[in-house]
Write a protein that holds these residues in place. Structure first.
Motif, PDB file in Angstrom:
ATOM      1  N   UNK A 127      70.570  61.145  10.697  1.00 56.31           N
ATOM      2  CA  UNK A 127      69.376  60.588  10.056  1.00 56.31           C
ATOM      3  C   UNK A 127      68.128  60.856  10.889  1.00 56.31           C
ATOM      4  N   UNK A 128      68.232  60.658  12.205  1.00 57.54           N
ATOM      5  CA  UNK A 128      67.069  60.867  13.070  1.00 57.54           C
ATOM      6  C   UNK A 128      66.636  62.331  13.073  1.00 57.54           C
ATOM      7  N   UNK A 129      67.608  63.235  13.120  1.00 55.83           N
ATOM      8  CA  UNK A 129      67.275  64.657  13.148  1.00 55.83           C
ATOM      9  C   UNK A 129      66.787  65.146  11.783  1.00 55.83           C
ATOM     10  N   UNK A 130      67.229  64.503  10.713  1.00 59.24           N
ATOM     11  CA  UNK A 130      66.677  64.826   9.389  1.00 59.24           C
ATOM     12  C   UNK A 130      65.186  64.496   9.370  1.00 59.24           C
ATOM     13  N   UNK A 131      64.839  63.341   9.957  1.00 56.24           N
ATOM     14  CA  UNK A 131      63.432  62.941  10.021  1.00 56.24           C
ATOM     15  C   UNK A 131      62.626  63.909  10.888  1.00 56.24           C
ATOM     16  N   UNK A 132      63.229  64.376  11.984  1.00 55.24           N
ATOM     17  CA  UNK A 132      62.540  65.337  12.847  1.00 55.24           C
ATOM     18  C   UNK A 132      62.287  66.647  12.098  1.00 55.24           C
ATOM     19  N   UNK A 133      63.266  67.082  11.317  1.00 52.94           N
ATOM     20  CA  UNK A 133      63.086  68.302  10.530  1.00 52.94           C
ATOM     21  C   UNK A 133      61.976  68.117   9.498  1.00 52.94           C
ATOM     22  N   UNK A 134      61.917  66.924   8.896  1.00 56.42           N
ATOM     23  CA  UNK A 134      60.892  66.650   7.890  1.00 56.42           C
ATOM     24  C   UNK A 134      59.492  66.732   8.492  1.00 56.42           C
ATOM     25  N   UNK A 135      59.355  66.318   9.751  1.00 52.59           N
ATOM     26  CA  UNK A 135      58.051  66.404  10.416  1.00 52.59           C
ATOM     27  C   UNK A 135      57.593  67.854  10.566  1.00 52.59           C
ATOM     28  N   UNK A 136      58.556  68.765  10.535  1.00 58.31           N
ATOM     29  CA  UNK A 136      58.243  70.194  10.639  1.00 58.31           C
ATOM     30  C   UNK A 136      58.129  70.843   9.257  1.00 58.31           C
ATOM     31  N   UNK A 137      58.254  70.014   8.215  1.00 59.78           N
ATOM     32  CA  UNK A 137      58.147  70.540   6.860  1.00 59.78           C
ATOM     33  C   UNK A 137      59.436  71.139   6.338  1.00 59.78           C
ATOM     34  N   UNK A 138      60.569  70.677   6.874  1.00 56.87           N
ATOM     35  CA  UNK A 138      61.873  71.198   6.451  1.00 56.87           C
ATOM     36  C   UNK A 138      62.713  70.059   5.880  1.00 56.87           C
ATOM     37  N   UNK A 139      63.195  70.245   4.667  1.00 55.46           N
ATOM     38  CA  UNK A 139      64.067  69.267   4.014  1.00 55.46           C
ATOM     39  C   UNK A 139      65.504  69.752   4.149  1.00 55.46           C
ATOM     40  N   UNK A 140      66.395  68.847   4.539  1.00 58.40           N
ATOM     41  CA  UNK A 140      67.789  69.215   4.792  1.00 58.40           C
ATOM     42  C   UNK A 140      68.721  68.396   3.911  1.00 58.40           C
ATOM     43  N   UNK A 141      69.722  69.052   3.386  1.00 58.10           N
ATOM     44  CA  UNK A 141      70.806  68.344   2.705  1.00 58.10           C
ATOM     45  C   UNK A 141      72.126  68.896   3.217  1.00 58.10           C
ATOM     46  N   UNK A 142      73.159  68.066   3.181  1.00 61.64           N
ATOM     47  CA  UNK A 142      74.463  68.449   3.725  1.00 61.64           C
ATOM     48  C   UNK A 142      75.485  68.615   2.612  1.00 61.64           C
ATOM     49  N   UNK A 143      76.380  69.557   2.829  1.00 60.94           N
ATOM     50  CA  UNK A 143      77.480  69.755   1.891  1.00 60.94           C
ATOM     51  C   UNK A 143      78.656  70.358   2.649  1.00 60.94           C
ATOM     52  N   UNK A 144      79.769  69.617   2.673  1.00 67.87           N
ATOM     53  CA  UNK A 144      80.987  70.098   3.341  1.00 67.87           C
ATOM     54  C   UNK A 144      80.710  70.547   4.779  1.00 67.87           C
ATOM     55  N   UNK A 145      79.968  69.716   5.513  1.00 69.31           N
ATOM     56  CA  UNK A 145      79.636  69.975   6.921  1.00 69.31           C
ATOM     57  C   UNK A 145      78.822  71.252   7.113  1.00 69.31           C
TER      58      UNK A 145
END
Length: 235
Positions: free
Chosen positions: A206-224
């Motif tokens: 969750x924390x690293x997802x937020x860090x990516x968002x600060x850089x303008x990157x949206x992340x989603x996970x699927x099967x690791x």
């Protein structure tokens, strides 16, 4: 008993159905009591069985004076059941959909998202997702709440519920190390996040997802595996 209620200020609240709450708060303590009741017979059986090692905790239980010993193990089982019920209750997402904002509550912690910031709401598997005008995700919360109930609550309040799912789904690409099209620093974040994903470290994810968002990157996970897309920052 559906788990959808009316809150203050016209808010629609979606939470655990009443029958499920009863099952958790009654079922786990009862199960704990039954386990506690069975500890003494199990200990006696283990000690009377030649091929099972003489395990000290079983001998301790078997030598407890009765009926106090059984009462104690049953009480301990009930307490354990209550602890499990408390843990299960804390993990449940509660969604308050109001005319001016959405409130997401889990384990006593709430966050509020202004209605004007939300341009899409949808269920992505077992996750509830709210997307901003810039395309960044305002929230991505794990949820066992029925999508139909969430859809009804958001639609009734006039939010843009997307029954077809993520409007940006075609923009996602699978992340590979040193992806050249990512902004500076994003590869390092996603590399660290890949390690957290492998370990199942939800807090780090969750924390690293937020860090990516600060850089303008949206992340989603699927099967690791991680999939990413670009979004505007502060838009």
């Amino acid at each position: 008993m559906s788990g959808t209620t009316n809150g203050p200020g016209g808010e629609t609240v979606v939470g655990r159905p009443g029958w499920e709450a009863v099952l958790v708060w009654v079922g786990f303590p009862v199960l704990g009591a039954l386990l506690g009741l069975g500890v003494r017979p199990l200990a006696d059986w283990v000690l009377d069985t030649s091929w099972v090692p003489d395990f000290a905790p079983f001998r301790f239980v078997a030598e407890l004076p009765q009926p106090g010993g059984t009462i104690g193990t049953v009480a301990a089982g009930v307490v354990l059941g209550v602890v499990v019920a408390l843990t299960a209750e804390g993990e449940v997402l509660r969604v308050g959909v109001g005319p001016s904002a959405v409130t997401l509550t889990r384990d006593g912690t709430s966050r509020t998202i202004a209605r004007g910031d939300v341009t899409a709401v949808f269920a992505d598997g077992k996750e509830l997702v709210l997307v901003s005008r810039s395309g960044l995700e305002l929230a991505r919360e794990k949820s066992d709440l029925a999508p139909a109930r969430l859809a009804a609550a958001f639609s009734e309040q006039g939010y843009p519920w997307r029954p077809d799912g993520d409007p940006h789904r075609d923009q996602y690409r699978r992340w590979v190390p040193d992806e050249p099209e990512l902004p500076a620093g994003a590869n390092a974040v996603l590399k660290a996040r890949a390690g957290a994903l492998e370990k199942g470290d939800q807090k780090d994810l969750a924390e690293l997802r937020d860090e990516a968002a600060k850089l303008g990157v949206v992340v989603r996970d699927q099967d690791k595996r991680q999939y990413w897309r670009r979004a505007k920052i502060g838009g």
